[in-house]
Scaffold this motif. Sequence first.
Motif, short mmCIF file in Angstrom:
data_model
loop_
_atom_site.label_atom_id
_atom_site.label_comp_id
_atom_site.label_asym_id
_atom_site.label_seq_id
_atom_site.Cartn_x
_atom_site.Cartn_y
_atom_site.Cartn_z
N LEU A 1 0.83 -1.20 0.00
CA LEU A 1 0.00 0.00 0.00
C LEU A 1 0.87 1.25 0.00
O LEU A 1 0.62 2.20 -0.74
CB LEU A 1 -0.93 -0.02 1.22
CG LEU A 1 -1.88 1.16 1.39
CD1 LEU A 1 -2.81 1.30 0.20
CD2 LEU A 1 -2.70 0.97 2.67
N GLU A 2 1.93 1.24 0.81
CA GLU A 2 2.85 2.38 0.86
C GLU A 2 3.51 2.61 -0.50
O GLU A 2 3.60 3.75 -0.98
CB GLU A 2 3.91 2.15 1.94
CG GLU A 2 4.84 3.33 2.13
CD GLU A 2 5.88 3.09 3.21
OE1 GLU A 2 6.40 4.09 3.74
OE2 GLU A 2 6.17 1.91 3.52
N ASP A 3 3.95 1.51 -1.15
CA ASP A 3 4.55 1.63 -2.48
C ASP A 3 3.56 2.22 -3.48
O ASP A 3 3.91 3.09 -4.28
CB ASP A 3 5.04 0.26 -2.98
CG ASP A 3 6.28 -0.22 -2.25
OD1 ASP A 3 6.96 0.61 -1.59
OD2 ASP A 3 6.58 -1.44 -2.34
N ALA A 4 2.34 1.75 -3.44
CA ALA A 4 1.32 2.25 -4.36
C ALA A 4 1.06 3.74 -4.13
O ALA A 4 0.95 4.52 -5.08
CB ALA A 4 0.01 1.46 -4.19
N LEU A 5 1.01 4.13 -2.86
CA LEU A 5 0.79 5.54 -2.54
C LEU A 5 1.97 6.40 -2.99
O LEU A 5 1.78 7.51 -3.51
CB LEU A 5 0.53 5.72 -1.05
CG LEU A 5 -0.84 5.23 -0.56
CD1 LEU A 5 -0.89 5.20 0.96
CD2 LEU A 5 -1.94 6.12 -1.11
N GLU A 6 3.20 5.91 -2.78
CA GLU A 6 4.38 6.66 -3.22
C GLU A 6 4.40 6.82 -4.73
O GLU A 6 4.69 7.90 -5.25
CB GLU A 6 5.65 5.98 -2.72
CG GLU A 6 5.93 6.23 -1.25
CD GLU A 6 7.19 5.52 -0.75
OE1 GLU A 6 7.90 4.91 -1.56
OE2 GLU A 6 7.44 5.60 0.46
N ASN A 7 4.09 5.74 -5.46
CA ASN A 7 4.03 5.83 -6.92
C ASN A 7 2.97 6.83 -7.37
O ASN A 7 3.20 7.63 -8.28
CB ASN A 7 3.76 4.46 -7.54
CG ASN A 7 4.94 3.52 -7.41
OD1 ASN A 7 6.08 3.95 -7.29
ND2 ASN A 7 4.66 2.22 -7.45
N GLY A 8 1.84 6.78 -6.73
CA GLY A 8 0.77 7.73 -7.06
C GLY A 8 1.17 9.16 -6.75
O GLY A 8 0.92 10.07 -7.55
N LEU A 9 1.80 9.35 -5.63
CA LEU A 9 2.23 10.70 -5.22
C LEU A 9 3.28 11.23 -6.20
O LEU A 9 3.24 12.41 -6.58
CB LEU A 9 2.79 10.66 -3.80
CG LEU A 9 3.10 11.99 -3.13
CD1 LEU A 9 1.88 12.90 -3.15
CD2 LEU A 9 3.58 11.78 -1.71
N ASN A 10 4.22 10.38 -6.62
CA ASN A 10 5.21 10.80 -7.62
C ASN A 10 4.54 11.21 -8.92
O ASN A 10 4.92 12.21 -9.53
CB ASN A 10 6.24 9.70 -7.87
CG ASN A 10 7.19 9.53 -6.70
OD1 ASN A 10 7.42 10.47 -5.93
ND2 ASN A 10 7.75 8.34 -6.56
N GLY A 11 3.55 10.45 -9.35
CA GLY A 11 2.82 10.79 -10.57
C GLY A 11 2.10 12.12 -10.44
O GLY A 11 2.09 12.94 -11.37
N VAL A 12 1.51 12.37 -9.27
CA VAL A 12 0.80 13.64 -9.03
C VAL A 12 1.79 14.79 -9.04
O VAL A 12 1.53 15.85 -9.64
CB VAL A 12 0.03 13.58 -7.69
CG1 VAL A 12 -0.47 14.96 -7.29
CG2 VAL A 12 -1.14 12.60 -7.79
N ARG A 13 2.94 14.61 -8.42
CA ARG A 13 3.95 15.67 -8.39
C ARG A 13 4.45 16.00 -9.79
O ARG A 13 4.60 17.17 -10.15
CB ARG A 13 5.12 15.26 -7.49
CG ARG A 13 4.79 15.34 -6.03
CD ARG A 13 5.98 15.00 -5.16
NE ARG A 13 5.61 15.08 -3.75
CZ ARG A 13 5.98 14.21 -2.84
NH1 ARG A 13 6.74 13.18 -3.17
NH2 ARG A 13 5.60 14.36 -1.58
N GLU A 14 4.72 14.96 -10.61
CA GLU A 14 5.16 15.18 -11.98
C GLU A 14 4.10 15.95 -12.78
O GLU A 14 4.43 16.88 -13.52
CB GLU A 14 5.47 13.85 -12.67
CG GLU A 14 6.73 13.18 -12.16
CD GLU A 14 6.90 11.76 -12.72
OE1 GLU A 14 6.15 11.37 -13.66
OE2 GLU A 14 7.78 11.04 -12.21
N LYS A 15 2.87 15.59 -12.61
CA LYS A 15 1.78 16.27 -13.33
C LYS A 15 1.66 17.71 -12.85
O LYS A 15 1.44 18.62 -13.65
CB LYS A 15 0.46 15.51 -13.12
CG LYS A 15 -0.70 16.09 -13.89
CD LYS A 15 -0.48 15.97 -15.38
CE LYS A 15 -1.67 16.52 -16.15
NZ LYS A 15 -1.46 16.54 -17.58
#
Length: 166
Positions: A124-138
Amino acid sequence: MGRGKIEIKRIENSSNRQVTYSKRKNGILKKAKEISVLCDAQVSLIIFGASGKMHEYISPSTTLIDILDRYQRASGKTLWDAKHENLSNEIDRLKKENDSMQIELRHLKGEDITSLNYKELMALEDALENGLNGVREKKVEVHRMFKRNQQHLALESVGNMHGQWI
């Protein structure tokens, strides 16, 4: 003096046939309602006319599905074929998948995570980090686009001002 008997065969004159259909349809619908009320019977009546228009009556104390299920059990005839069974199974599968996704969404929001084990929490933490990175890039991309648009607007307005003075 009583009514004369008629031969039961197709009425050839279309106008007479339509009048007879209308009167008899109303009569049979009335009888269905009466037997339902007077005898506490569960009645379902469906009529399709030659034009394809449907008329129906279903006792207030039941539903069409209940009547059809009872008919299937009492007659032994199969109304729902394998195709319908497959659709029902697919609906059940989609409902389970939807429930699973609802649980996963609650977990992503940080809700109902007490039942998760260490490995599930790490995933879950990995999924959230990946999602957060995607949001930051966008977010960075949107910010850059905003800055570029601001620069274009500034250059455009300067160009327009110079054009007015000449």
